[in-house]
Write a protein that holds these residues in place. Structure first.
Motif, PDB file in Angstrom:
ATOM      1  N   ARG A  73       0.830  -1.209   0.000  1.00 55.63           N
ATOM      2  CA  ARG A  73       0.000   0.000   0.000  1.00 55.63           C
ATOM      3  C   ARG A  73       0.867   1.262   0.000  1.00 55.63           C
ATOM      4  N   ALA A 133      -6.999   8.516  -2.274  1.00 55.61           N
ATOM      5  CA  ALA A 133      -7.457   7.134  -2.108  1.00 55.61           C
ATOM      6  C   ALA A 133      -6.307   6.236  -1.665  1.00 55.61           C
ATOM      7  N   ASP A 137      -6.028   4.319   1.891  1.00 61.34           N
ATOM      8  CA  ASP A 137      -5.835   2.867   1.969  1.00 61.34           C
ATOM      9  C   ASP A 137      -4.620   2.524   2.817  1.00 61.34           C
ATOM     10  N   ASP A 140      -5.336   3.564   6.607  1.00 65.46           N
ATOM     11  CA  ASP A 140      -6.317   2.677   7.221  1.00 65.46           C
ATOM     12  C   ASP A 140      -5.750   1.282   7.487  1.00 65.46           C
ATOM     13  N   SER A 141      -4.679   0.921   6.776  1.00 74.25           N
ATOM     14  CA  SER A 141      -4.067  -0.385   7.001  1.00 74.25           C
ATOM     15  C   SER A 141      -3.152  -0.404   8.211  1.00 74.25           C
TER      16      SER A 141
END
Length: 148
Positions: A73, A133, A137, A140-141
């Motif tokens: 990510r 985005a 991502d 949030d990981s």
């Protein structure tokens, strides 16, 4: 809203969102603005760029103790930020040369300056959703410890 220090010697950490913003801004600076004017680093050849990018990803990965999914990510985020940087640079020439052209005549070239601003704004508007985005991502990981 915010706690105040109990005495004049006590300081408080900034609120959590402020700390996160600072870290993300630093990441953006590393990936989007980190360059030298002697055509090395981010402006150098593609192999030098790939090497610097790999080192940056590894350094961040070690600091945050990222797992493989988080590294992927982060890599996507770095890709999107580099794409946005490339779009901002555009197909035009050297940025310093573009600025020199604006003041080359006896009058400031307002029309060309406005066109440059329009080009840069369009690049940001086009690429920012992808960067946001990818950043979301990646963020949030992260677990709570990595986010702190």
């Amino acid at each position: 809203m915010f706690n105040t220090p109990r005495d004049s010697h006590e300081t408080l950490d900034p609120p959590r969102p402020v700390r996160h913003f600072r870290r993300l801004a630093a990441l953006g600076a590393l990936t989007g603005c980190g360059h030298r004017y002697d055509h090395h680093g981010w402006n150098g050849d593609p192999s030098a760029h790939a090497e610097m990018r790999g080192k940056m990803i590894e350094r961040i990965s070690r600091r945050l103790d990222l797992n493989e999914e988080q590294k992927k990510r982060l890599t996507v985020l770095a890709d999107r930020m580099q794409e946005q940087r490339a779009a901002l640079h555009g197909s035009g020439g050297e940025p310093r040369e573009e600025m020199r052209k604006l003041v080359a005549g006896d009058k400031f070239d307002r029309a060309r300056a406005q066109a440059l601003v329009g080009e840069k704004t369009a690049a940001v508007n086009t690429k920012s959703p992808e960067v946001i985005a990818a950043l979301g991502d990646f963020y949030d990981s992260l677990d709570a410890k990595q986010q702190a």
